[in-house]
Scaffold this active site. Structure first.
Site, PDB file in Angstrom:
ATOM      1  N   GLU A 183      10.613  40.192  42.133  1.00 12.10           N
ATOM      2  CA  GLU A 183       9.215  39.805  42.282  1.00 12.10           C
ATOM      3  C   GLU A 183       8.310  40.634  41.365  1.00 12.10           C
ATOM      4  O   GLU A 183       7.359  40.113  40.771  1.00 12.10           O
ATOM      5  CB  GLU A 183       8.760  39.987  43.744  1.00 12.10           C
ATOM      6  CG  GLU A 183       9.580  39.191  44.753  1.00 12.10           C
ATOM      7  CD  GLU A 183      10.719  39.993  45.355  1.00 12.10           C
ATOM      8  OE1 GLU A 183      10.919  39.902  46.566  1.00 12.10           O
ATOM      9  OE2 GLU A 183      11.417  40.723  44.602  1.00 12.10           O
ATOM     10  N   ALA A 204      48.472  37.250  40.876  1.00 10.49           N
ATOM     11  CA  ALA A 204      49.065  36.213  40.039  1.00 10.49           C
ATOM     12  C   ALA A 204      50.519  36.047  40.457  1.00 10.49           C
ATOM     13  O   ALA A 204      51.233  37.037  40.661  1.00 10.49           O
ATOM     14  CB  ALA A 204      48.967  36.588  38.566  1.00 10.49           C
ATOM     15  N   TRP A 254      53.912  40.199  32.847  1.00  5.16           N
ATOM     16  CA  TRP A 254      52.761  39.293  32.869  1.00  5.16           C
ATOM     17  C   TRP A 254      53.173  37.900  33.303  1.00  5.16           C
ATOM     18  O   TRP A 254      54.107  37.316  32.761  1.00  5.16           O
ATOM     19  CB  TRP A 254      52.106  39.232  31.480  1.00  5.16           C
ATOM     20  CG  TRP A 254      51.378  40.490  31.123  1.00  5.16           C
ATOM     21  CD1 TRP A 254      51.792  41.471  30.284  1.00  5.16           C
ATOM     22  CD2 TRP A 254      50.102  40.897  31.618  1.00  5.16           C
ATOM     23  NE1 TRP A 254      50.857  42.480  30.223  1.00  5.16           N
ATOM     24  CE2 TRP A 254      49.816  42.160  31.026  1.00  5.16           C
ATOM     25  CE3 TRP A 254      49.179  40.328  32.504  1.00  5.16           C
ATOM     26  CZ2 TRP A 254      48.635  42.855  31.282  1.00  5.16           C
ATOM     27  CZ3 TRP A 254      48.021  41.024  32.761  1.00  5.16           C
ATOM     28  CH2 TRP A 254      47.759  42.262  32.162  1.00  5.16           C
ATOM     29  N   ASP A 258      53.423  50.189  37.375  1.00  2.38           N
ATOM     30  CA  ASP A 258      52.673  49.573  36.275  1.00  2.38           C
ATOM     31  C   ASP A 258      51.750  50.552  35.543  1.00  2.38           C
ATOM     32  O   ASP A 258      51.341  50.267  34.411  1.00  2.38           O
ATOM     33  CB  ASP A 258      51.818  48.410  36.797  1.00  2.38           C
ATOM     34  CG  ASP A 258      52.654  47.321  37.455  1.00  2.38           C
ATOM     35  OD1 ASP A 258      53.880  47.313  37.237  1.00  2.38           O
ATOM     36  OD2 ASP A 258      52.092  46.487  38.187  1.00  2.38           O
ATOM     37  N   THR A 260      50.509  45.870  50.017  1.00  2.00           N
ATOM     38  CA  THR A 260      49.105  46.169  50.314  1.00  2.00           C
ATOM     39  C   THR A 260      48.319  44.888  50.587  1.00  2.00           C
ATOM     40  O   THR A 260      47.543  44.806  51.548  1.00  2.00           O
ATOM     41  CB  THR A 260      48.471  46.945  49.138  1.00  2.00           C
ATOM     42  OG1 THR A 260      49.201  48.160  48.941  1.00  2.00           O
ATOM     43  CG2 THR A 260      47.015  47.272  49.414  1.00  2.00           C
ATOM     44  N   GLU A 319      44.033  44.195  44.396  1.00  2.00           N
ATOM     45  CA  GLU A 319      44.876  43.605  43.350  1.00  2.00           C
ATOM     46  C   GLU A 319      46.367  43.868  43.539  1.00  2.00           C
ATOM     47  O   GLU A 319      47.172  43.441  42.731  1.00  2.00           O
ATOM     48  CB  GLU A 319      44.434  44.111  41.975  1.00  2.00           C
ATOM     49  CG  GLU A 319      43.134  43.504  41.489  1.00  2.00           C
ATOM     50  CD  GLU A 319      43.094  43.358  39.977  1.00  2.00           C
ATOM     51  OE1 GLU A 319      44.155  43.339  39.338  1.00  2.00           O
ATOM     52  OE2 GLU A 319      41.984  43.254  39.438  1.00  2.00           O
ATOM     53  N   LEU A 331      43.038  49.570  35.270  1.00  2.00           N
ATOM     54  CA  LEU A 331      42.064  49.102  36.272  1.00  2.00           C
ATOM     55  C   LEU A 331      40.623  49.214  35.757  1.00  2.00           C
ATOM     56  O   LEU A 331      39.764  49.822  36.395  1.00  2.00           O
ATOM     57  CB  LEU A 331      42.217  49.865  37.599  1.00  2.00           C
ATOM     58  CG  LEU A 331      43.567  49.735  38.310  1.00  2.00           C
ATOM     59  CD1 LEU A 331      43.541  50.487  39.630  1.00  2.00           C
ATOM     60  CD2 LEU A 331      43.942  48.282  38.549  1.00  2.00           C
TER      61      LEU A 331
END
Length: 342
Positions: free
Chosen positions: A54, A158, A178, A208, A290, A285, A212
């Site tokens: 505003e 994925a 991947w 991995d 988890t 992720e 991140l």
């Protein structure tokens, strides 16, 4: 008039979306000021501590005298309290704007109805609930944070066409395998840019060693890297500890700054600490364990499922989830599905 009000609130929502990667822990807000059927000023909230929508819209009006005959539109109720910036409702009153049209009320207990009451007490006409559902949906993360006293939780993974996450683990090999195509990564990083933190478990870090971050989407933002490592197995040299922008949960004190938590039922305690740190939303992720823990505990608000075109036949099985599919489309070869809880 309803159609006209909706047109301008829709514009507010468009403007508000510009703050998707930067407004947190504040809500996304856009505002337009209309005089005789024309927009004479508009603005949006860019970042906590900076001017609200505003204020920016009013500043954008060249002839301030027109404000006394104009209508201010905003997708969220104007604030009424002194925070990092002064109350927007005070400015609206001071500028003698006679009419305010609002998408929805603010869920923050410091505001919720108080801004509207202050405007009405000053003799300003207030119209509420224009595109209310759309306005609430845009700020669903903000509303969840205040109503549930925890961050909004987005699950993301994925999987292969036959629902496996990884084949390397089966062969006891480290490194990322991947599944999604390179063209999908900017999309995922855009999704990352709209949360405050990325949460992963110990196995994801150990296997991995992920960065991140947001390297494939142009957002000026540092994500919190949130690590659950109940047995203290993650090496302090891991990339997630590259600077101080991490939150590490373990069952025992470690070489890095540690939040010691109850290893029997850690999620409620973790979410409470994240809420106290003003972390509005997180993306979980991985890994599979988890993610499944959040699903089993019914601690999720949205899930983003990416299915690649290849089958693995074996490997680490993807989490099992049931939800309402709200989006289902292809991005190149990858299928993108968004789910909400049943």
């Amino acid at each position: 008039m309803q159609e006209e009000h909706e047109k301008y609130i829709r514009r507010c929502l468009q403007l508000a979306q510009h703050g998707a990667s930067s407004a947190s822990p504040n809500p996304m807000v856009g505002s337009v000021i209309v005089y005789q059927g024309k927009i004479i000023g508009e603005g949006w909230h860019q970042q906590a501590g900076k001017a609200h929508a505003e204020v920016n819209a009013i500043a954008n009006v060249t002839n301030k005298e027109l404000l006394k005959k104009a209508t201010l539109y905003v997708n969220l109720e104007p604030c009424s309290h002194q925070g990092r910036t002064p109350p927007c409702s005070n400015l609206i009153i001071d500028m003698q704007i006679p009419k305010v049209v609002i998408g929805c009320r603010d869920a923050n207990s410091l505001v919720n109805g108080r801004g509207i009451a202050k405007l009405k007490n000053a003799g300003i006409e207030v119209i509420e609930d224009i595109l209310k559902e759309e306005s609430e949906f845009l700020n669903r993360r903000f509303f969840t944070f205040h109503a549930q006293q925890r961050p909004y939780i987005l699950l993301k993974w994925a999987q292969s066409k036959d629902a496996f996450l990884d084949i390397n683990r089966l062969a006891h090999q480290k490194g990322m395998h991947w599944i999604s195509s390179p063209e999908t990564r900017p999309f995922v990083h855009r999704e990352r840019s709209e949360v405050d933190g990325i949460l992963v478990g110990a196995n994801t870090i150990i296997n991995d060693n992920p960065h991140l971050g947001i390297s494939e989407f142009p957002a000026q933002k540092k994500l919190w890297r949130i690590i659950i490592d109940l047995q203290g197995r993650v090496a302090p040299q891991s990339q997630v500890f590259r600077d101080q922008h991490f939150i590490y949960f373990s069952g025992a004190k470690r070489e890095v700054e540690t939040h010691i938590i109850n290893t029997e039922n850690p999620l409620p305690e973790i979410l409470k600490i994240l809420h106290q740190k003003d972390i509005l939303s997180i993306m979980v992720e991985g890994g599979a364990y988890t993610l499944q823990q959040f699903i089993n505990a019914k601690l999720w608000d949205e899930a983003l499922l990416i299915t690649g075109p290849q089958s693995l036949s074996q490997g680490l099985a993807a989490p099992k989830i049931k939800g309402i599919i709200t989006e289902d489309y292809y991005l190149k070869q990858d299928r993108i599905q968004r789910l909400l809880p049943l």
